[in-house]
Design a protein around this motif. Sequence first.
Motif, PDB file in Angstrom:
ATOM      1  N   GLY A 273       0.764  -1.031   0.058  1.00  0.00           N
ATOM      2  CA  GLY A 273      -0.171  -0.135  -0.145  1.00  0.00           C
ATOM      3  C   GLY A 273       0.878   1.580  -0.130  1.00  0.00           C
ATOM      4  O   GLY A 273       2.219   1.606   0.267  1.00  0.00           O
ATOM      5  N   ASN A 274       0.500   2.623  -0.149  1.00  0.00           N
ATOM      6  CA  ASN A 274       0.624   3.500  -0.149  1.00  0.00           C
ATOM      7  C   ASN A 274       2.111   4.119   1.060  1.00  0.00           C
ATOM      8  O   ASN A 274       2.679   4.508   0.526  1.00  0.00           O
ATOM      9  N   GLY A 275       1.270   3.228   2.354  1.00  0.00           N
ATOM     10  CA  GLY A 275       2.960   3.438   3.520  1.00  0.00           C
ATOM     11  C   GLY A 275       3.747   2.542   3.070  1.00  0.00           C
ATOM     12  O   GLY A 275       4.960   3.018   3.589  1.00  0.00           O
ATOM     13  N   LEU A 293       4.809  -4.906  -5.740  1.00  0.00           N
ATOM     14  CA  LEU A 293       4.212  -4.194  -6.889  1.00  0.00           C
ATOM     15  C   LEU A 293       3.231  -1.980  -5.520  1.00  0.00           C
ATOM     16  O   LEU A 293       2.842  -3.456  -4.902  1.00  0.00           O
ATOM     17  N   ILE A 294       3.623  -1.606  -6.067  1.00  0.00           N
ATOM     18  CA  ILE A 294       3.122  -0.629  -5.093  1.00  0.00           C
ATOM     19  C   ILE A 294       2.588   0.464  -6.417  1.00  0.00           C
ATOM     20  O   ILE A 294       3.247   1.287  -7.058  1.00  0.00           O
ATOM     21  N   VAL A 395       2.185   2.236 -11.250  1.00  0.00           N
ATOM     22  CA  VAL A 395       2.433   1.630 -10.789  1.00  0.00           C
ATOM     23  C   VAL A 395       3.484   1.497 -10.862  1.00  0.00           C
ATOM     24  O   VAL A 395       4.096   1.239 -12.215  1.00  0.00           O
ATOM     25  N   ALA A 396       4.461   1.187  -9.996  1.00  0.00           N
ATOM     26  CA  ALA A 396       5.503   0.791 -10.147  1.00  0.00           C
ATOM     27  C   ALA A 396       5.835  -0.881  -9.323  1.00  0.00           C
ATOM     28  O   ALA A 396       5.649  -0.889  -8.322  1.00  0.00           O
ATOM     29  N   GLN A 397       7.232  -1.756  -9.373  1.00  0.00           N
ATOM     30  CA  GLN A 397       7.526  -2.283  -8.747  1.00  0.00           C
ATOM     31  C   GLN A 397       8.332  -2.027  -8.591  1.00  0.00           C
ATOM     32  O   GLN A 397      10.122  -1.578  -9.231  1.00  0.00           O
ATOM     33  N   ILE A 398       9.521  -3.147  -7.471  1.00  0.00           N
ATOM     34  CA  ILE A 398      10.649  -2.459  -6.616  1.00  0.00           C
ATOM     35  C   ILE A 398      12.022  -3.382  -7.573  1.00  0.00           C
ATOM     36  O   ILE A 398      11.386  -5.012  -7.490  1.00  0.00           O
TER      37      ILE A 398
END
Length: 413
Positions: A273-275, A293-294, A395-398
């Motif tokens: 989540g956003n946190g 994924l965030i 959407v980004a992926q680390i």
Amino acid sequence: MTSAWFRWVLSLAKPLLWSIGFPILLTACGTSSNAPSAGENTSSTGGAIPIGIAVAQTSNVALLGQEQVAGAKLAEKYFNDKGGINGTPIKLVLQDTAGDEQGAINAFQTLINRDKVVGIVGPTLSQQAFSADPIADRAKVPVLGPSNTAKGIPEIGDFVGRVSAPVAIVAPNAVKAALKINPQIKKVAVFFAQNDAFSKSETEIFQQTVKEQKLELATVQKFQTTDTDFQSQVTAGINAKPDLVIVSGLASDGGNLIRQLRELGYKGLIIGGNGLNTSNLFPVCRKLCDGILIAQAYNPSQPNALNKAFRDAYLAQYQKEPPQFSAQAFTGVQVFVDALTALSKANPTIKVNAQPIAELRVRLNKQLLAGKYSTPLGEISFTPTGEIVQKDFYVAQIKMDADGTSGKFTFLK
């Protein structure tokens, strides 16, 4: 004519000038060489216009608040280098909210009553906003939430807005991205921090999205933001055999939960989540952060001139891409600067060294809600209730580096 007599005449004249719309330049707050009258700005900011920054600089929430301080300070330098408000600089006044409601309440009261700020960017958590924002609203001090995405924040009052898009808009994008990566997802396990208003609001959206996508909600596990041992929740989650895990919490607790998920054998996709939307997550789960994924409300590649200036300044100072929390804090300061500039341009002929702060706050709030802004987040504006209107989301992926200690957010197409 004595100075005391002149101040008495001016105190009678100013309300009349305001009532008939006589133009007044908002050149400075608190620059009068004489003692200000009741209700005027007494902040010792050396003639600069004080803007409050009330974010978490200590506690476990500081992983987010530190990024907000960085973004706000870059905004202060950028806009002062551009001339401030018609030649008058701005001055950030920072107060630490820590990670709880009382910390936010104390910070807001200090900024409003002692520091006499024109407005406040803060607090870090939605949980804090529900306690502190009503104080600002009653005092008629405009507030812009830089990371308050829970449902109901703008509805707190007429002086409460946010530059952080609501979770209901942002969060579903991450679930859709996960399904695009793995169309075979059927079962979902959800974890959320039950003592945090944002996490509770966010998990409701995630769970609703799971059902709308016709996926099975296999298990819902609760934890506290202060927890460090998640073995019981993780074991229950893995036993449900999920294809996707969704975690709503903060970077410290959420990162530890994800690390324990991986250590105990979960190999599927994870949505944070956003946190968890911060590079400060990396030292918590290290190489096990890889692949998270965030959903994002900010992309460093946003193609506008102001974002380029912000990104270049952040890269030069911190040697990494700017995160969403820094971009939103920069945007919060920018909205105040742009709104103040618009006010001063509309009232160019008379200079008043110490304008009554209460009147300025009310006029500022009206102006900022009416404006349109080109920001690092892209083009934004506000609804009459203070909700941000924003067009672009991502959407980004680390992707963690080989050393397992550093990484980056890779934006998906």
